[in-house]
Write an enzyme that holds these catalytic residues in place. Structure first.
Site, PDB file in Angstrom:
ATOM      1  N   ASP A  23       0.877  -1.170   0.000  1.00 47.28           N
ATOM      2  CA  ASP A  23       0.000   0.000   0.000  1.00 47.28           C
ATOM      3  C   ASP A  23       0.912   1.218   0.000  1.00 47.28           C
ATOM      4  O   ASP A  23       1.548   1.523   0.999  1.00 47.28           O
ATOM      5  CB  ASP A  23      -0.900  -0.037   1.247  1.00 47.28           C
ATOM      6  CG  ASP A  23      -1.746   1.230   1.391  1.00 47.28           C
ATOM      7  OD1 ASP A  23      -1.709   2.090   0.493  1.00 47.28           O
ATOM      8  OD2 ASP A  23      -2.446   1.348   2.416  1.00 47.28           O
ATOM      9  N   LYS A  87       2.674  11.442  -3.232  1.00 48.84           N
ATOM     10  CA  LYS A  87       1.654  10.741  -4.012  1.00 48.84           C
ATOM     11  C   LYS A  87       0.657  11.711  -4.643  1.00 48.84           C
ATOM     12  O   LYS A  87       0.114  11.443  -5.712  1.00 48.84           O
ATOM     13  CB  LYS A  87       0.927   9.755  -3.098  1.00 48.84           C
ATOM     14  CG  LYS A  87      -0.065   8.839  -3.792  1.00 48.84           C
ATOM     15  CD  LYS A  87      -0.617   7.841  -2.785  1.00 48.84           C
ATOM     16  CE  LYS A  87      -1.707   6.975  -3.354  1.00 48.84           C
ATOM     17  NZ  LYS A  87      -2.209   6.036  -2.322  1.00 48.84           N
ATOM     18  N   GLU A 187      -7.380   0.475  -4.379  1.00 48.43           N
ATOM     19  CA  GLU A 187      -7.377   0.323  -2.925  1.00 48.43           C
ATOM     20  C   GLU A 187      -8.695  -0.259  -2.370  1.00 48.43           C
ATOM     21  O   GLU A 187      -8.649  -1.169  -1.528  1.00 48.43           O
ATOM     22  CB  GLU A 187      -7.042   1.668  -2.271  1.00 48.43           C
ATOM     23  CG  GLU A 187      -5.569   2.019  -2.458  1.00 48.43           C
ATOM     24  CD  GLU A 187      -5.249   3.496  -2.257  1.00 48.43           C
ATOM     25  OE1 GLU A 187      -6.130   4.244  -1.795  1.00 48.43           O
ATOM     26  OE2 GLU A 187      -4.114   3.897  -2.573  1.00 48.43           O
ATOM     27  N   ASP A 211     -13.158   5.017   2.101  1.00 48.08           N
ATOM     28  CA  ASP A 211     -11.718   5.102   2.352  1.00 48.08           C
ATOM     29  C   ASP A 211     -11.292   6.559   2.522  1.00 48.08           C
ATOM     30  O   ASP A 211     -11.184   7.301   1.546  1.00 48.08           O
ATOM     31  CB  ASP A 211     -10.980   4.449   1.167  1.00 48.08           C
ATOM     32  CG  ASP A 211      -9.453   4.462   1.352  1.00 48.08           C
ATOM     33  OD1 ASP A 211      -8.962   5.192   2.232  1.00 48.08           O
ATOM     34  OD2 ASP A 211      -8.767   3.746   0.606  1.00 48.08           O
TER      35      ASP A 211
END
Ligand code: AMP
Length: 618
Positions: A23, A87, A187, A211
């Protein structure tokens, strides 16, 4: 699912093909594997330390690079040389992030707004891909140290809304770090796997995966039946997460102490100090009612109610996204059987309450929300290693994909929300005699005219052998592979001439942009219909002009002088109408030209027939 905290430094691990699940998070990253004995997914950690590796990279003057917890320490003491949230920059141009530029305490290069961003540290420049590669390399080394075996293969997760460029950048980062990236997985898909949902083939259920991490928010609705995971819809915002909670708290405090935004901007150390304390307060308030700390002559205080009030609008945005995801899937909250919570920020009680209130049921939060995605990635890795052949994963495309056709119209080949991997193809032909090239422009979006959509790529199919217009058969095919990367191919079927392209758009779409594009397609539906009708009328008008011109050039002998003049006038009138915005006018001029030219066509036919008869010996 029971979480097993374990150090597998036994040396007994001799798996031939160790594939790890990674992850790669905005705030934290981690590695998980399927434990060779218990067959359960476990997050890797050394002794008593955390499994989480902060996604932070620090560069010192001598060229040393530190990653993780060690680098995180420098956020406060050496912010210019400490890169966090890289990211957020993956596959982005400066234009994409300009609104949020003040968020980054390091230098994001902005001299060419259209190209991909770079980060400047000292006199060196790093791409977000390189920065992510540093993190992945660290994760790889840690895993190898813990497992005492080389780690070369991985499954890496990305937010559901990552576009091709961002997925590709992630894949490239893996490669740079010395990893063979077998699959890029969404994800939420990984998270649902971690909950073991769907492993029982008899089970049929519809779930929502909510999420909320440090920097991104995703909501995905999954339908699970017969061991197949199907993503019904996704929604989200790549600029919404726990970092924003921290910023709301920083704003609250700086306002309280009369510290201006400008002052904060100038003083990176002060800004980072506030940020770290805001995060500490937020985490503390997940389990306590009040937070208080003395710092820099101030006492920073925050109670749960005030905090809940500060973040209420942010939580509201996630609920709005959830509503849109339900609408997209044609579902209501009552259709959702269970809700899976993912990401560190779902530990905030106000978040849990809002989500369970919206869906009308309790949320699932038994698996550590920081580890759940990596654990699912490990399960996916296990499936790829051939240990669990029964599972098939399906994802969807967030926007329609198509090409530009005559009149600037969007011709959709793969509609939005199509399941991927997917394939589509359609035949096209040339407009002009002897046309040797055909330009293929690939667009993404919901509007009828390509100019309102987003161009992803363009290429030319060259070397089509000379043929009359309309004769070549050009098959354009779209293939979206399991990683969500689009491959476009064009092939002229008569000659076999072929050309293809892998679509890696230069920059990404933010979720807000995706939402805006969808909303625009609804608000402009009527305008679009009119624009499409106008474009179609123009195309028809142009075609008729072309055909008439050709006819006259070939058969001028069949027309009288008067007829020639009448035809030229009608053609001129049509040409003029084509420059105007009036579809009805164009159609009436087409009609007039047709009226005049129809008898010629009959005459030409007669001439051809009699010519043929004459040529024959009776
Ligand atoms: P992730 O991207 O999933 O690693 O999520 C990290 C985010 O979760 C960061 O914004 C953290 O500050 C936040 N977070 C971690 N633990 C807690 C907690 N106990 N309460 C509130 N937020 C937390």
């Amino acid at each position: 699912m029971a979480k097993i905290a374990i150090n597998i430094a036994t040396g007994s691990l001799q798996q031939a093909d160790m594939i790890v699940g990674i992850d790669l998070g905005t705030t934290n990253s981690l590695v998980a594997i399927i434990h060779p004995e218990s067959k359960q997914p476990v997050a890797l950690k050394e002794h008593d330390s955390s499994s989480l590796v902060p996604s932070v990279v620090h560069f010192d003057e001598t060229g040393n690079i530190a990653v993780g917890e060690e680098a995180r320490e420098y956020l406060e003491t050496d912010p210019q040389n400490t890169v966090f949230s890289a990211k957020r920059l993956m596959g982005k141009s400066y234009r994409d992030i300009s609104e949020n530029a003040s968020f980054f305490s390091y230098r994001v290069i902005d001299d060419d707004t259209d190209s991909l961003v770079k980060v400047q540290v000292g006199d060196k420049f790093y791409s977000p891909t390189e920065l992510s590669a540093f993190i992945l390399k660290e994760l790889k080394q840690r895993a190898e140290h813990i497992l005492k075996t080389p780690v070369t293969k991985a499954v890496i997760t990305v937010p559901a809304y990552f576009n091709d460029a961002q997925r590709q950048a992630t894949r490239d980062a893996g490669k740079l770090a010395g990893l063979d990236v077998l699959r890029i997985v969404n994800e939420p898909t990984a998270a649902s796997l971690a909950y073991g949902i769907g492993l029982d083939r008899e089970q049929e259920t519809t779930i929502a995966v909510y999420d909320l991490g440090g920097g991104t928010f995703d909501i995905s609705l999954l339908r699970i039946a017969n061991g197949i995971f199907e993503v019904l819809s996704t929604n989200g915002n790549t600029y919404l997460g726990g970092d924003d909670f921290d910023r709301a708290v920083v704003k609250h405090w700086t306002h309280q102490f009369n510290i201006s935004d400008e002052e904060l901007k100038q003083n990176h150390e002060l800004a980072q100090g506030f940020r770290l304390r805001a995060e500490e307060a937020k985490k503390y308030l997940s389990h306590h009612d009040t937070y208080s700390v003395a710092w820099h002559n101030h006492v920073l205080e925050l109670d749960r109610d005030t905090f809940d009030g500060l973040i209420a609008p942010l939580i509201g945005q996630t609920i709005e996204c959830s509503r849109l995801a339900l609408a997209d899937a044609g579902l209501t909250a009552a259709d959702i059987d269970s809700i899976v919570m993912v990401g560190g920020s779902t530990r905030v009680p106000a978040v849990k309450n809002a989500v369970s209130g919206f869906f009308g049921k309790a949320v699932n939060d038994t698996v550590n929300p920081d580890e759940v995605v990596a654990l699912g990635a490990a399960i996916q890795a296990d499936i790829l290693a051939g240990n669990n052949k029964d599972l098939l994963l399906l994802d969807i495309t967030p926007l329609s994909l198509g090409i530009e056709t005559m009149g600037g119209l969007m011709d959709v080949l793969i509609p939005r929300n199509a399941k991927i991997p997917t394939k589509a193809g359609r035949q096209y032909t040339t407009q002009k005699d002897g046309q040797g090239d055909m330009r293929i422009s690939v667009y993404q979006g919901e509007r009828d005219l390509v100019k309102d959509n987003r161009k992803l790529a363009e290429f030319s199919l060259k070397g089509i052998p000379a043929m009359p217009a309309g004769l070549p058969k050009v098959e354009v095919s779209f293939l979206i592979n399991a990683d969500g990367i689009l491959l476009v191919k064009a092939k002229e079927l008569r000659s076999g001439v072929e050309q293809g392209i892998e679509v890696r758009p230069q920059y990404g779409l933010t979720d807000a942009e995706v939402e805006k594009m969808l909303l625009d397609s609804i608000t402009h539906a009527k305008d679009d219909m009119q624009a499409r009708a106008l474009a179609e009328a123009r195309t028809e008008g142009e075609q008729i002009l072309g055909v008439t011109e050709k006819f006259i050039a070939k058969n001028s002998g069949l027309l009288s002088g008067e007829e020639m003049i009448a035809t030229a006038e009608a053609m001129q009138a049509l040409q003029l109408a084509l420059t105007m915005e009036d579809k009805n006018l164009i159609q009436s001029k087409i009609e007039s030209l047709n009226e005049i030219s129809r008898p010629f066509a009959e005459r030409a036919m007669d001439a051809a027939v009699s010519g043929a008869l004459k040529g024959k010996k009776v």
